[in-house]
Design a protein around this motif. Sequence first.
Motif, PDB file in Angstrom:
ATOM      1  N   LEU A  26       4.322  26.071  43.505  1.00  0.00           N
ATOM      2  CA  LEU A  26       3.791  24.812  43.913  1.00  0.00           C
ATOM      3  C   LEU A  26       2.933  25.328  45.114  1.00  0.00           C
ATOM      4  O   LEU A  26       3.215  26.216  46.002  1.00  0.00           O
ATOM      5  CB  LEU A  26       4.910  24.052  44.924  1.00  0.00           C
ATOM      6  N   VAL A  27       1.471  24.935  45.202  1.00  0.00           N
ATOM      7  CA  VAL A  27       0.808  25.282  46.424  1.00  0.00           C
ATOM      8  C   VAL A  27       0.748  24.119  47.172  1.00  0.00           C
ATOM      9  O   VAL A  27       0.307  23.100  46.885  1.00  0.00           O
ATOM     10  CB  VAL A  27      -0.666  25.670  45.645  1.00  0.00           C
ATOM     11  N   VAL A  28       0.878  24.401  48.733  1.00  0.00           N
ATOM     12  CA  VAL A  28       1.205  23.310  49.537  1.00  0.00           C
ATOM     13  C   VAL A  28       0.076  23.378  50.788  1.00  0.00           C
ATOM     14  O   VAL A  28      -0.389  24.227  50.956  1.00  0.00           O
ATOM     15  CB  VAL A  28       2.727  23.360  49.906  1.00  0.00           C
ATOM     16  N   ARG A  29       0.113  22.171  51.394  1.00  0.00           N
ATOM     17  CA  ARG A  29      -0.897  22.002  52.469  1.00  0.00           C
ATOM     18  C   ARG A  29      -0.363  22.853  53.817  1.00  0.00           C
ATOM     19  O   ARG A  29      -0.944  23.540  54.463  1.00  0.00           O
ATOM     20  CB  ARG A  29      -1.219  20.818  52.873  1.00  0.00           C
ATOM     21  N   GLU A  82       2.111  33.554  53.567  1.00  0.00           N
ATOM     22  CA  GLU A  82       1.602  33.044  52.406  1.00  0.00           C
ATOM     23  C   GLU A  82       2.335  32.314  51.514  1.00  0.00           C
ATOM     24  O   GLU A  82       2.162  31.342  50.714  1.00  0.00           O
ATOM     25  CB  GLU A  82       0.590  33.825  51.695  1.00  0.00           C
ATOM     26  N   TYR A  83       3.889  32.775  51.673  1.00  0.00           N
ATOM     27  CA  TYR A  83       4.773  32.170  50.414  1.00  0.00           C
ATOM     28  C   TYR A  83       6.056  32.328  50.870  1.00  0.00           C
ATOM     29  O   TYR A  83       6.572  32.997  51.839  1.00  0.00           O
ATOM     30  CB  TYR A  83       4.382  32.637  49.194  1.00  0.00           C
ATOM     31  N   PHE A  84       6.875  31.728  50.067  1.00  0.00           N
ATOM     32  CA  PHE A  84       8.337  31.976  50.156  1.00  0.00           C
ATOM     33  C   PHE A  84       8.788  31.522  48.498  1.00  0.00           C
ATOM     34  O   PHE A  84       8.221  30.862  47.681  1.00  0.00           O
ATOM     35  CB  PHE A  84       9.119  31.333  50.872  1.00  0.00           C
ATOM     36  N   VAL A 104      -3.263  34.816  47.125  1.00  0.00           N
ATOM     37  CA  VAL A 104      -4.074  35.071  46.020  1.00  0.00           C
ATOM     38  C   VAL A 104      -3.472  34.349  44.580  1.00  0.00           C
ATOM     39  O   VAL A 104      -4.599  34.077  43.907  1.00  0.00           O
ATOM     40  CB  VAL A 104      -3.622  36.774  45.682  1.00  0.00           C
ATOM     41  N   ALA A 105      -2.439  34.079  44.614  1.00  0.00           N
ATOM     42  CA  ALA A 105      -1.893  33.385  43.231  1.00  0.00           C
ATOM     43  C   ALA A 105      -2.536  32.059  43.089  1.00  0.00           C
ATOM     44  O   ALA A 105      -2.596  31.607  42.051  1.00  0.00           O
ATOM     45  CB  ALA A 105      -0.378  33.527  43.087  1.00  0.00           C
ATOM     46  N   ALA A 106      -2.814  31.356  44.439  1.00  0.00           N
ATOM     47  CA  ALA A 106      -2.996  30.065  44.116  1.00  0.00           C
ATOM     48  C   ALA A 106      -4.570  29.961  43.956  1.00  0.00           C
ATOM     49  O   ALA A 106      -4.876  28.576  43.592  1.00  0.00           O
ATOM     50  CB  ALA A 106      -2.675  29.431  45.572  1.00  0.00           C
ATOM     51  N   GLN A 107      -5.352  30.730  44.205  1.00  0.00           N
ATOM     52  CA  GLN A 107      -6.927  30.602  44.008  1.00  0.00           C
ATOM     53  C   GLN A 107      -7.479  29.381  44.693  1.00  0.00           C
ATOM     54  O   GLN A 107      -8.348  28.962  43.891  1.00  0.00           O
ATOM     55  CB  GLN A 107      -7.200  30.574  42.192  1.00  0.00           C
ATOM     56  N   GLY A 108      -7.037  29.367  45.797  1.00  0.00           N
ATOM     57  CA  GLY A 108      -7.533  28.322  46.704  1.00  0.00           C
ATOM     58  C   GLY A 108      -7.486  26.806  46.336  1.00  0.00           C
ATOM     59  O   GLY A 108      -8.089  25.988  46.935  1.00  0.00           O
TER      60      GLY A 108
END
Length: 142
Positions: A17-20, A46-48, A61-65
């Motif tokens: 999940l890429v979150v705001r 950047e993550y958990f 890096v994994a989200a690609q923006g």
Amino acid sequence: METNELHRGRLIDHVQLVVRDLAASHAFYAAVFQALKVPMGGPNEEYFWADELFVSTASSVAAQGRLTGRVHLAFQAQSRDMVHAFYEAALAHGGQDNGAPGERIYHPGYYAAFVLDPDGNNIEAVFHGDAKRSSPSVKVTF
């Protein structure tokens, strides 16, 4: 660098999940996973993650923006009480009601609650019933 244990042979390797707002998501999921007794790892800028769920910022890096679209994730609970604990923890930490704890029609003993996380994802906790009342695998016809 932290490492995760790999689990080979599963249908799903991981979900991202890429979150705001990572801080808001971290608070929400930390509370939810505490209620479900699921350990979390890797909090940084950047993550958990927890088990095979990876939550990151769009700048990772994994989200690609890009943010992910709305998804539905269902987490297994060990009891009806745990479904209630999930629901209360979610609401107390930025979640919105999307279906209070209760029996569902999917199969006998299906007891679940639904909440929306801070990004609008539909997050569910489900207890599939007492093992004495139902078999470990249930055939469901759609």
